[in-house]
Design an enzyme around this catalytic site. Structure first.
Site, PDB file in Angstrom:
ATOM      1  N   MET A 192       0.837  -1.207   0.000  1.00 52.10           N
ATOM      2  CA  MET A 192       0.000   0.000   0.000  1.00 52.10           C
ATOM      3  C   MET A 192       0.875   1.262   0.000  1.00 52.10           C
ATOM      4  O   MET A 192       0.849   2.028   0.945  1.00 52.10           O
ATOM      5  CB  MET A 192      -0.930  -0.025   1.223  1.00 52.10           C
ATOM      6  CG  MET A 192      -1.859  -1.217   1.254  1.00 52.10           C
ATOM      7  SD  MET A 192      -2.857  -1.330   2.753  1.00 52.10           S
ATOM      8  CE  MET A 192      -1.646  -1.877   3.960  1.00 52.10           C
ATOM      9  N   GLN A 250     -10.633   3.452  -0.451  1.00 54.32           N
ATOM     10  CA  GLN A 250     -10.301   4.700   0.240  1.00 54.32           C
ATOM     11  C   GLN A 250     -11.076   5.871  -0.350  1.00 54.32           C
ATOM     12  O   GLN A 250     -11.702   6.655   0.379  1.00 54.32           O
ATOM     13  CB  GLN A 250      -8.795   4.970   0.138  1.00 54.32           C
ATOM     14  CG  GLN A 250      -7.929   4.079   1.001  1.00 54.32           C
ATOM     15  CD  GLN A 250      -6.452   4.330   0.785  1.00 54.32           C
ATOM     16  OE1 GLN A 250      -6.040   4.892  -0.235  1.00 54.32           O
ATOM     17  NE2 GLN A 250      -5.633   3.913   1.731  1.00 54.32           N
ATOM     18  N   THR A 292       1.919   1.747   6.023  1.00 57.05           N
ATOM     19  CA  THR A 292       1.294   2.918   5.401  1.00 57.05           C
ATOM     20  C   THR A 292       0.758   3.788   6.512  1.00 57.05           C
ATOM     21  O   THR A 292       0.281   3.272   7.530  1.00 57.05           O
ATOM     22  CB  THR A 292       0.153   2.507   4.450  1.00 57.05           C
ATOM     23  OG1 THR A 292      -0.695   3.629   4.214  1.00 57.05           O
ATOM     24  CG2 THR A 292      -0.698   1.399   5.031  1.00 57.05           C
ATOM     25  N   ASN A 293       0.847   5.094   6.345  1.00 55.70           N
ATOM     26  CA  ASN A 293       0.298   6.007   7.345  1.00 55.70           C
ATOM     27  C   ASN A 293      -1.220   6.044   7.305  1.00 55.70           C
ATOM     28  O   ASN A 293      -1.881   5.973   8.341  1.00 55.70           O
ATOM     29  CB  ASN A 293       0.854   7.422   7.120  1.00 55.70           C
ATOM     30  CG  ASN A 293       2.307   7.551   7.500  1.00 55.70           C
ATOM     31  OD1 ASN A 293       2.654   7.860   8.627  1.00 55.70           O
ATOM     32  ND2 ASN A 293       3.184   7.324   6.532  1.00 55.70           N
ATOM     33  N   THR A 294      -1.787   6.145   6.104  1.00 55.75           N
ATOM     34  CA  THR A 294      -3.235   6.331   5.972  1.00 55.75           C
ATOM     35  C   THR A 294      -4.027   5.221   6.635  1.00 55.75           C
ATOM     36  O   THR A 294      -5.038   5.471   7.297  1.00 55.75           O
ATOM     37  CB  THR A 294      -3.616   6.438   4.488  1.00 55.75           C
ATOM     38  OG1 THR A 294      -2.984   7.587   3.919  1.00 55.75           O
ATOM     39  CG2 THR A 294      -5.121   6.548   4.312  1.00 55.75           C
ATOM     40  N   CYS A 306       3.552  10.069   4.601  1.00 53.89           N
ATOM     41  CA  CYS A 306       3.136   9.057   3.634  1.00 53.89           C
ATOM     42  C   CYS A 306       4.387   8.267   3.300  1.00 53.89           C
ATOM     43  O   CYS A 306       5.451   8.853   3.059  1.00 53.89           O
ATOM     44  CB  CYS A 306       2.545   9.710   2.386  1.00 53.89           C
ATOM     45  SG  CYS A 306       2.300   8.554   1.018  1.00 53.89           S
ATOM     46  N   GLU A 321       5.465   6.822   0.796  1.00 54.05           N
ATOM     47  CA  GLU A 321       6.102   6.993  -0.518  1.00 54.05           C
ATOM     48  C   GLU A 321       6.839   8.317  -0.675  1.00 54.05           C
ATOM     49  O   GLU A 321       7.633   8.467  -1.609  1.00 54.05           O
ATOM     50  CB  GLU A 321       5.056   6.885  -1.650  1.00 54.05           C
ATOM     51  CG  GLU A 321       4.593   5.495  -1.970  1.00 54.05           C
ATOM     52  CD  GLU A 321       3.514   5.008  -1.031  1.00 54.05           C
ATOM     53  OE1 GLU A 321       3.357   3.782  -0.877  1.00 54.05           O
ATOM     54  OE2 GLU A 321       2.815   5.860  -0.429  1.00 54.05           O
TER      55      GLU A 321
END
Length: 253
Positions: A10, A52, A83-85, A197, A199
């Protein structure tokens, strides 16, 4: 060494960075032939991204809990959501398993505070920047004053993540745009910026900011190394690998 369970994919671009950092951290601690004991559950991010943006967080939570339980059943002893989200449902995931979940905001918040920083900018997906699950934890648990970009800048940061970075596209024009977003956060009083994030570390490095950058990917993975080797979760006293990760990100702090 504990078995590390990774909920990844992700995107896989950042999951690959987790794998690299975990193995480098274990090798640095234990010697040149050592590597991390880990299990990876890798999602098809196209499915996650659709849910999402549809706002179907219940379906996403069910998938995350299922992944965590599968990793525990396979032998994982410590768990990471890469992943942060998706830490939006971290509490639900933790409640569903009997192994510790290392929350990505905690090693980051601890290192920011250890650097003597109180007001920090946050870059991430729109979900992370706009909802309270992440900012609220940084404030409540780590005493940080968190500011996010203005609406147009939030939209830009979000678009670059989903249209470029998750696809492995690193564009100098986007790097320059992010630099300008950071400059505007600094003008509003940010003493440092959290790359919230996993990435964003593919796009930005220390030379792209006038203030320290704290990369959640590196700090999270280094916390997992410390936990797996029974060094504890880095807090105010960072383990050697954690100090290295921060110095790379916050060079010149």
């Amino acid at each position: 060494m504990k078995m590390i369970g990774l909920i990844g994919g992700m995107s896989w671009e950042s999951s690959a960075e987790y794998y690299r950092i975990l193995n480098e951290g274990v090798r640095d601690r234990l010697g040149p032939t050592a590597s991390a004991r880990c299990l990876l559950w890798s999602f098809d991010f196209s499915e996650i991204e659709r849910l999402q943006h549809d706002g179907d967080w219940d379906a996403l939570a069910a998938r995350m809990v299922d992944a965590a339980q599968r990793l525990q059943a396979a032998g994982a002893e410590v768990l990471l959501i890469c992943t942060n989200t998706m830490h939006r449902m971290a509490d639900l995931v933790q409640a569903a398993v009997g192994i510790p979940l290392l929350h990505i905001a905690d090693p980051t918040g601890a290192r920011v505070r250890a650097a003597g920083i109180a007001r920090v900018g946050l870059l991430g997906t729109a979900f992370t920047m706009e909802q309270d699950f992440y900012k609220g934890r940084l404030a409540a648990r780590h005493g940080l004053d968190v500011i996010v970009p203005e609406a147009a800048d939030r939209a830009l940061v979000h678009r670059v993540i989903y249209d470029e970075l998750v696809a492995g596209i690193v564009d100098d024009r986007s790097r320059q745009a992010y630099r300008q977003v950071i400059a505007r956060l600094v003008a509003r009083g940010a003493e440092a910026v959290i790359l919230g994030c996993t990435e964003i570390m593919l796009l930005l490095g220390p030379d792209d900011s006038p203030v320290p950058l704290f990369d959640t990917t590196s700090l999270h993975a280094q916390a997992a190394v410390a936990a797996a080797l029974d060094d504890g979760i880095p807090g105010d006293s960072a383990a050697p690998g954690d100090r290295a990760a921060v110095s790379q990100v916050a060079r010149g702090a």
